[in-house]
Design an enzyme around this catalytic site. Structure first.
Site, mmCIF file in Angstrom:
data_model
loop_
_atom_site.group_PDB
_atom_site.id
_atom_site.type_symbol
_atom_site.label_atom_id
_atom_site.label_comp_id
_atom_site.label_asym_id
_atom_site.label_seq_id
_atom_site.Cartn_x
_atom_site.Cartn_y
_atom_site.Cartn_z
ATOM 1 N N ASP A 155 1.186 -2.986 12.270
ATOM 2 C CA ASP A 155 0.815 -2.889 10.856
ATOM 3 C C ASP A 155 1.368 -1.648 10.186
ATOM 4 O O ASP A 155 0.841 -1.182 9.191
ATOM 5 C CB ASP A 155 -0.719 -2.971 10.694
ATOM 6 C CG ASP A 155 -1.434 -1.807 11.371
ATOM 7 O OD1 ASP A 155 -0.769 -1.041 12.089
ATOM 8 O OD2 ASP A 155 -2.643 -1.667 11.173
ATOM 9 N N THR A 185 -9.175 5.431 15.884
ATOM 10 C CA THR A 185 -7.793 5.187 15.453
ATOM 11 C C THR A 185 -7.753 4.926 13.943
ATOM 12 O O THR A 185 -6.880 5.407 13.236
ATOM 13 C CB THR A 185 -7.219 3.947 16.196
ATOM 14 O OG1 THR A 185 -7.233 4.239 17.595
ATOM 15 C CG2 THR A 185 -5.800 3.624 15.764
ATOM 16 N N GLU A 224 -3.149 5.846 4.179
ATOM 17 C CA GLU A 224 -2.738 4.863 3.171
ATOM 18 C C GLU A 224 -3.792 4.696 2.079
ATOM 19 O O GLU A 224 -4.995 4.799 2.344
ATOM 20 C CB GLU A 224 -2.545 3.496 3.849
ATOM 21 C CG GLU A 224 -1.474 3.517 4.899
ATOM 22 C CD GLU A 224 -1.532 2.319 5.841
ATOM 23 O OE1 GLU A 224 -0.466 1.907 6.303
ATOM 24 O OE2 GLU A 224 -2.631 1.809 6.126
ATOM 25 N N ASP A 264 -6.651 -5.488 28.483
ATOM 26 C CA ASP A 264 -6.224 -4.206 27.905
ATOM 27 C C ASP A 264 -5.541 -3.432 29.028
ATOM 28 O O ASP A 264 -5.926 -3.578 30.199
ATOM 29 C CB ASP A 264 -7.459 -3.428 27.402
ATOM 30 C CG ASP A 264 -7.101 -2.265 26.485
ATOM 31 O OD1 ASP A 264 -7.436 -2.333 25.281
ATOM 32 O OD2 ASP A 264 -6.499 -1.272 26.978
ATOM 33 N N ARG A 316 -14.018 -6.986 7.972
ATOM 34 C CA ARG A 316 -13.134 -7.764 7.071
ATOM 35 C C ARG A 316 -11.865 -8.215 7.779
ATOM 36 O O ARG A 316 -11.335 -9.291 7.502
ATOM 37 C CB ARG A 316 -12.877 -7.025 5.765
ATOM 38 C CG ARG A 316 -11.787 -5.931 5.775
ATOM 39 C CD ARG A 316 -10.386 -6.509 5.610
ATOM 40 N NE ARG A 316 -9.417 -5.590 5.096
ATOM 41 C CZ ARG A 316 -8.369 -5.117 5.765
ATOM 42 N NH1 ARG A 316 -8.160 -5.442 7.033
ATOM 43 N NH2 ARG A 316 -7.498 -4.319 5.182
ATOM 44 N N LYS A 333 -8.934 1.256 -1.171
ATOM 45 C CA LYS A 333 -9.412 1.761 0.121
ATOM 46 C C LYS A 333 -8.512 2.906 0.559
ATOM 47 O O LYS A 333 -7.295 2.845 0.365
ATOM 48 C CB LYS A 333 -9.392 0.645 1.170
ATOM 49 C CG LYS A 333 -9.819 1.121 2.567
ATOM 50 C CD LYS A 333 -10.070 -0.039 3.510
ATOM 51 C CE LYS A 333 -8.823 -0.505 4.203
ATOM 52 N NZ LYS A 333 -9.108 -1.470 5.287
ATOM 53 N N ARG A 338 0.830 -1.211 0.000
ATOM 54 C CA ARG A 338 0.000 0.000 0.000
ATOM 55 C C ARG A 338 0.859 1.254 0.000
ATOM 56 O O ARG A 338 2.002 1.256 0.447
ATOM 57 C CB ARG A 338 -0.984 -0.009 1.157
ATOM 58 C CG ARG A 338 -0.371 -0.112 2.520
ATOM 59 C CD ARG A 338 -1.476 -0.250 3.563
ATOM 60 N NE ARG A 338 -1.006 -0.951 4.730
ATOM 61 C CZ ARG A 338 -1.809 -1.536 5.606
ATOM 62 N NH1 ARG A 338 -3.118 -1.499 5.428
ATOM 63 N NH2 ARG A 338 -1.323 -2.143 6.664
ATOM 64 N N ALA A 350 -11.559 -0.853 19.314
ATOM 65 C CA ALA A 350 -12.628 -0.899 18.308
ATOM 66 C C ALA A 350 -12.731 -2.240 17.581
ATOM 67 O O ALA A 350 -13.822 -2.698 17.240
ATOM 68 C CB ALA A 350 -12.406 0.229 17.294
#
Ligand code: NAD
Length: 350
Positions: free
Chosen positions: A237, A94, A66, A171, A122, A79, A55, A149
């Site tokens: 990521d 985020t 991105e 968390d 997804r 996207k 990307r 999220a």
């Protein structure tokens, strides 16, 4: 509401956030996660025919913006997505996203859609589709580290697709864990709130890390990982943002989406360029091995690849047919005489 027929090609169907949420309820969350996983798996099976590129990322100190393009030769998709870990403290998401599909034959867009909700769906569907191939047989407990999220979507996809019935939440922010536990009530899963990452991993065959922090974080260290587990690492990521200590990578068999992108963005950015990885599409097609024994640690170094978004947009395009869950956007200037764009503008004078 019109159908998505060729005669309407100048109007572009648009799926708003409101309509995406209605689509989730229209289909049902778990059937939608399963449907998305099927579309994603089908596109992984025809992986080789897609145009693929890492990307295009624009990095800043605060985050990243991105563009993620791909095409199967008939349909083109992209996207737009951001990742800004600091946003949450300011009451913002985020990750936010929108995406588009276009007809390769004439270049006209055929769908514009919100993708903030769709990305969470997804990503969860991809995680579970991969875990279906790699997780230890009979794994019914997942540790869910990072309860932001994405977390409920991740948990429910693992339930719907892999049969996970217990999720152990952790968390650093207890309010996030409380929120996730509350949201997961009534979904048919046993939910356990934990006080440490170690506690969350007790008895877990699947460990999902989905935290957001723009640094080389060590959410998991090597001594925390027992033999035979599947690690679903979602949060690392982008360059300079990882979650796992690199010793875990040397002990695991690492599975990735698209190596040229994952080597820049994934956990394996910590490793040498020639570090061995297996491409997930090959496992799905049976040309590479997935899990081969009970003691093996499998690690999905997920960064999110354009083909998954393409599959998700394809799913949405198919499932809004015959519904009221989109509006027609006047997005394309399309004069009756294609060469008379100027005349069309002139005739619009009041
Ligand atoms: P979010 O900001 O809503 O939630 C992140 C959570 O991580 C927060 O609740 C935070 O308190 C927690 N956290 C931070 N550091 C932690 C630590 N050391 N231990 C435990 N918890 C910690 O973010 P989100 O939308 O849920 O996304 C999470 C991450 O997943 C982001 O980094 C995002 O970029 C990434 N992501 C990846 C994909 C993919 O396809 N791989 C897709 C979407 C999002």
């Amino acid at each position: 509401m019109t159908n998505l027929s060729p005669s309407d090609k100048a109007l572009v169907p648009f799926v708003s956030v409101d309509n995406m949420m209605k689509l989730v309820h229209h289909i049902g969350l778990e059937p939608m996660l399963k449907g998305l996983a099927d579309y994603i798996e089908a596109d992984f099976k025809r992986w080789e025919l897609f145009d693929k590129t890492p990307r295009v990322a624009s990095h800043s100190a605060e985050g990243v913006i991105e563009l993620m393009p791909t095409s199967d030769g008939e349909v083109y998709g992209f996207k737009y997505v951001n990742g800004h870990p600091k946003n949450m403290k300011e009451g913002l998401q985020t990750v936010t996203a929108f995406g588009l599909l276009a007809d390769v034959g004439n270049g006209y867009p055929v769908l514009l859609s919100e993708m903030t909700v769709l990305t969470a769906l997804r990503t969860a569907a991809t995680s579970a589709m991969v875990a279906k191939h790699l997780a230890p047989k009979g794994a019914t407990t997942m540790a869910m580290i990072g309860n932001g999220a994405q977390s409920e979507f991740q948990s429910l996809a693992m339930k719907a697709i892999c049969g996970v019935d217990t999720v152990r939440l952790y968390d650093i922010d207890p309010a996030a864990t409380e929120k996730a536990a509350r949201n997961l009530e009534g979904w048919g899963m046993k939910v356990v709130a934990c006080k440490s990452a170690e506690e969350s991993m007790e008895g877990a065959g699947i460990i999902t890390t989905c935290t957001a922090d723009k640094q080389y974080a060590t959410i998991l260290t090597d001594n925390m990982i027992g033999a035979g587990v599947h690690i679903n690492a979602i949060g690392g990521d982008c360059p300079g943002k990882t979650e796992l200590h690199k010793d875990i990578l040397t002990r695991s068999d690492v599975f990735v989406e698209y190596p040229p992108q994952t080597r820049i963005e994934g956990e394996i950015q910590q490793m040498p360029e020639d570090f061995a990885v297996t491409e997930m599409w090959e496992v799905i097609n049976g040309t590479a091995e997935g899990r081969t024994n009970e003691r093996q640690i499998t690690l999905f170094d997920s960064v999110g690849f354009a083909i998954e978004d393409f599959s998700a947009l394809r799913f949405v395009r198919d499932r809004i047919q015959g519904t009221e869950l989109f509006m027609d956007l006047d997005l394309l200037a399309d004069p009756d005489d294609p060469r008379d764009l100027f005349g069309m503008v002139q005739r619009a004078a009041v």
